[in-house]
Design an enzyme around this catalytic site. Structure first.
Site, mmCIF file in Angstrom:
data_model
loop_
_atom_site.group_PDB
_atom_site.id
_atom_site.type_symbol
_atom_site.label_atom_id
_atom_site.label_comp_id
_atom_site.label_asym_id
_atom_site.label_seq_id
_atom_site.Cartn_x
_atom_site.Cartn_y
_atom_site.Cartn_z
ATOM 1 N N HIS A 1 1.973 1.801 -3.362
ATOM 2 C CA HIS A 1 0.800 2.360 -4.092
ATOM 3 C C HIS A 1 0.832 3.869 -3.906
ATOM 4 O O HIS A 1 0.490 4.842 -4.818
ATOM 5 C CB HIS A 1 -0.350 1.861 -3.840
ATOM 6 C CG HIS A 1 -0.798 0.529 -4.390
ATOM 7 N ND1 HIS A 1 -0.615 0.293 -5.743
ATOM 8 C CD2 HIS A 1 -1.048 -0.674 -3.871
ATOM 9 C CE1 HIS A 1 -0.791 -1.300 -6.005
ATOM 10 N NE2 HIS A 1 -1.095 -1.583 -4.666
ATOM 11 N N THR B 1 0.984 -1.196 0.082
ATOM 12 C CA THR B 1 -0.176 0.019 -0.069
ATOM 13 C C THR B 1 0.832 1.161 0.164
ATOM 14 O O THR B 1 0.511 2.091 -0.838
ATOM 15 C CB THR B 1 -1.080 -0.277 1.254
ATOM 16 O OG1 THR B 1 -1.815 -1.013 1.143
ATOM 17 C CG2 THR B 1 -1.787 1.158 1.312
#
Lengths: 342, 342, 342, 342
Positions: free
Chosen positions: C43, C40
């Site tokens: 990202h 994450t």
């Protein structure tokens, strides 16, 4: 304010004036509207062995209630004054192994209102706001007041797979009767109830029992087998707390079935583990308290959906000041559930 | 004897005379009394892509039936001639991984009557005696004839935890309607049904739906949220087999809820897995066939206990020789369940 | 203090000086010792579509950490300064339906550190003390720092019945590799891993995979069938987040088996529901977050008992100020897990 | 052929010559290669109360075996002569409620080889071909011969959720030791074994126990709490069949935990249901037989995958004709598992 208090060791409760309770930063002050008398309250009234070991007088009794939030501690954000609420009487620690894994109903450090701290048999109650349960308008006070034992019944019924299976409930006290209504609504294909008290058997039939048995009239074994295709009940719920009830639970359950245990035997009970439990390949589910707050949601939905009619179980609705009549009715087997209004 | 036969590739069935079937050492010969027309029979009638790939004409149609045992193979011991029976139409191998682990409903070598071998749309049916289901006298022929789809509904309803939870059924064909009745009896706190056909919505309401939606009249999302405390349904059962139904199932299910899939989409369907499935933390239960024979016992108990009323679903009861009228009614959406008597 | 901050929309993070965070009455101030970089975080570094929609700069990154409690808010009672802690980065509301029913991992109002509020890529972190996880001395910092993704892996592995069954893990990123180790320790009879990156396949073999497949080298279907007695894997865990991985999960799962979904496809993915899901009678478990705090206890016990060796997964241990090297290694597939020390 | 036979009421077995058994149409004739001596065989040898009530001499003993199919009845299709097989000794009726619902291990009409009909302590055995279990070449005869008790252990271990939890096994007889190995392989985070026999404790440690206790050396309560973070074991498996073991199982289980019961107490045993079971909120799983054939598959996979090492449990491998030595070793606590070869 008025409060029903266990003022000192010994039998009975006293209705006396006590100071209105204070609230801490996370607490709510609740103006009590109605309360239920639980079997536990009766044990405390009688001052039985369990009570003598657990209760430290003085303590205000009672843990089943509905009321209105009157004031809130400075750190409470999620609820407003004026909201009608019931509440979970088990004040859990939030930090033990069980609280941290979604099993607060077996919290190691639980403190229960009306037992370990002041309860709801009073004009006002102080307890943590996180334990409150806002009640929709459609639910009457007399029902909201007894969400607690209804939750025990829901916990018991949902402990085993019920849908499309036969269920025998041994002992039709208030929780046995609520379990009868809930078992029917929750999908039992046949609800059987064994109870020696004729009035309670009659209530059982009204709230959903397909067949009722009187165990005092002789062995119910043959009748039970006839009602269960010769195999015994697929689920048995022991709610009498008697040694005889417990033994019969294992005798009456079908091979491969489920026994749910809620009633609390006072002493050790011997059973034939090999024949009645192990060879039968059964599963036994011990039930303590209410799953927080899954059982509350399920009870509420059943009430809102009209799936259960619990009014026949509430045999007495009295005023708080008449509490002696309520305990008397329960002690003599004349009452199933007593609700007191304020 | 008379039989409704798919005599050759192409649309339709023919009612013709064929030889009475023979029985092997483990088989039973059943004189058929009543049969149900399944959606699968309609697919075979229409000769759709699935039928063209699977069916090898000639084959007698039908797999839902009730009849009377007329003769038994030499090795059959556990049943007698004269017994009234329904039966499991999935003839399983008994030796594959799935049969050997109590999951015969997904047998690798299954052969289905009316599909892979001659079925029950005939005066007589031959099938393995182990697949028979003796029917108690209290259960009417029209109900015993449709134990099979009732079992699919029971399998679907019991795939998820239903007691005290909301259930949305998408698609009220016969199995969707049976599921409505069973979900209600099995303890759903609120039964919601979405179905574009007005007649079927009306039947849904009669057999137990609390709320019915017409998805053809516009998006039902807002109404569904209102009926489910703003959270969506805790359980969703997809029984339409449509791409739209499937997509909406994942949109309408509550976070942490369950989706049961029974309807069979004809083609691939794209969904938003991240948003509608994974972030929601749901569980999806794919349902094929009936659990042998647990679903049969549960259906029978619900029928015997008066827990379900499935008569409103049986919109047509006709004679075998009028089968064209039955298929016509199903193909035009005028029928829910058609039973044919012999 | 130093902090790795997404200072404004766009690619990358910046290491800058920011004020030490303040703590509220229920918070803890933690001096951070080590952190993990999650997919994450990558990202957010890349500023992909999800990040653009969710992140509101400026925000300190990171949610995987270990540190020492330095100060506590006035209402914190159950923990002391000086305790070494990891912590659950999902700050849940405590009052929604899901929090109230033991399912806080799908809280409706969750706020995640490093995403919705400042995270742990900094010298100090402020977060609610209830979310802390005291770490036993036997567990090294580099392991305590990544309790969070280890918990995702534990949640995934325990979503299905694993003991004595075959498990195929599709995608051997950090969580796939942790799942490999945990699946082996948790009782899978055979652990199969499909991963195109050779280094990750090699790590998979070291932490517990019995067989590794390279899906980039051609269809693995035949090899998988050979490894699973011709039936496919009993459990499949999709951890690649790719459309191809998702489709193959349903193709490779055995009839009646379980598919666990953790990887997040960016777009809609079409699958053949009838053939690959419904007729197979499988169950699909969507996994989001970590069950609080059951997965934490189970991970800790596996670490303490020496049941898992996760060191091969930690391919890079770097200093916080070298964070660009860590992201670079992850973006180029050269790293599995990167831990940064302070 | 040779056979070890209970020829008449009274202690012991006799090795005598008897006719080779005949086979019916669904049976197989198996040339026996190796057999295991079970605790049940020892009970029959001793001619205890249970044996006197159940056994009708003459009967060939033994139910644990591996052999080769020599001949097949005329209706057997799914297996060939020459195949090496073990077999499920419980011959079930196939038609009772339990057989019809995937629970044949509690068949109402079960007949067990070596108990209710001739067993495998002989050169040849006749039994239904459906009960055979073809054995892969990789599995040694001595392991295949004891699939039966290994299956009891697997049934016990998989009765509760084991992965990542602590397990206490009370009683390290052969099944307790197999359960130790399987619990370790099946994912228990800590395996604890309580056993008074020093040799068996030593075997327990070799096959997977993390900690062993000697209950004869004093109360193990304090040591158990120390090994389980002060909370007791999350799972307890009672395999001693003693009253003391049973009572301690409920004392040692953690609140909310699981107790698995396999050992068969000879008499009624009294326990404190309220304190040790109900308030603790535990679940009790009674285990009888082996789940057909799920436990067989799981055992085989663990053996094939090298997940369990059961050789330390096989303390004695003797010739059939030396059977007296095997019984002697078992009766004096000098053996864990005795395998006899032919």
């Amino acid at each position: 304010m008025r409060a029903i208090v266990k003022t000192k060791p010994g039998t009975g409760f006293e209705l006396i004036d006590v100071p209105k309770p204070e609230i801490g930063p996370h607490d709510a002050l609740i103006r009590v509207k109605a309360v239920g008398i639980c079997g536990t309250d009766v044990h405390i009234y009688q001052w039985d062995a369990w009570s003598r070991a657990r209760i430290r007088p003085p303590v205000v009794g009672g843990h089943e209630f509905v009321g209105v939030v009157e004031a809130l501690g400075r750190d409470v954000r999620h609820i407003e004054p004026g909201v009608r609420v019931s509440g979970e009487g088990h004040i859990t620690c939030g930090h033990c192994r069980f609280c941290r894994t979604g099993r607060a109903h077996i919290c190691q450090n639980v403190r229960i209102i009306g037992i370990d701290r002041d309860g709801c048999f009073a004009d006002y109650l102080s307890m943590p706001a996180d334990n409150l349960w806002p009640v929709p308008d459609e639910i009457a006070d007399r029902h909201a007041a007894i969400f607690d034992p209804l939750g025990n019944a829901m916990h018991s019924v949902t402990a085993a797979d019920i849908s499309g299976r036969s269920v025998l409930i041994i002992g039709a006290g208030a929780i046995g009767l609520f379990s009868t209504a809930i078992a029917r609504a929750a999908g039992a294909s046949k609800v059987l109830v064994s109870e020696p008290n004729a009035m309670k058997r009659e209530i059982a039939a009204r709230v959903g029992a397909d067949v009722v048995f009187d165990p005092a009239a002789g062995d119910i074994g043959a009748a039970l087998l006839e009602a269960t295709e010769g195999l015994g009940s697929e689920v048995v719920m022991e709610m009498s707390g008697s040694a005889a009830g417990l033994k019969s639970a294992f005798g009456f359950v079908q091979n491969g079935g489920d026994v749910v245990l809620l009633g609390l035997p006072a002493d050790e009970v011997a059973v034939n583990w090999a024949r009645d439990i192990i060879f039968k390949g059964i599963t036994i589910h011990a039930v303590s308290g209410r799953r927080m707050y899954d059982t509350w949601y399920r009870c509420q939905r059943f009430l809102l959906g009209g799936r259960v009619d619990i009014d026949p179980v509430i045999t007495h609705t009295i005023r708080l000041e008449d509490f002696e009549k309520g305990f008397e009715a329960l002690l003599t087997g004349k009452a199933a559930k007593v609700v007191m209004t304020l």
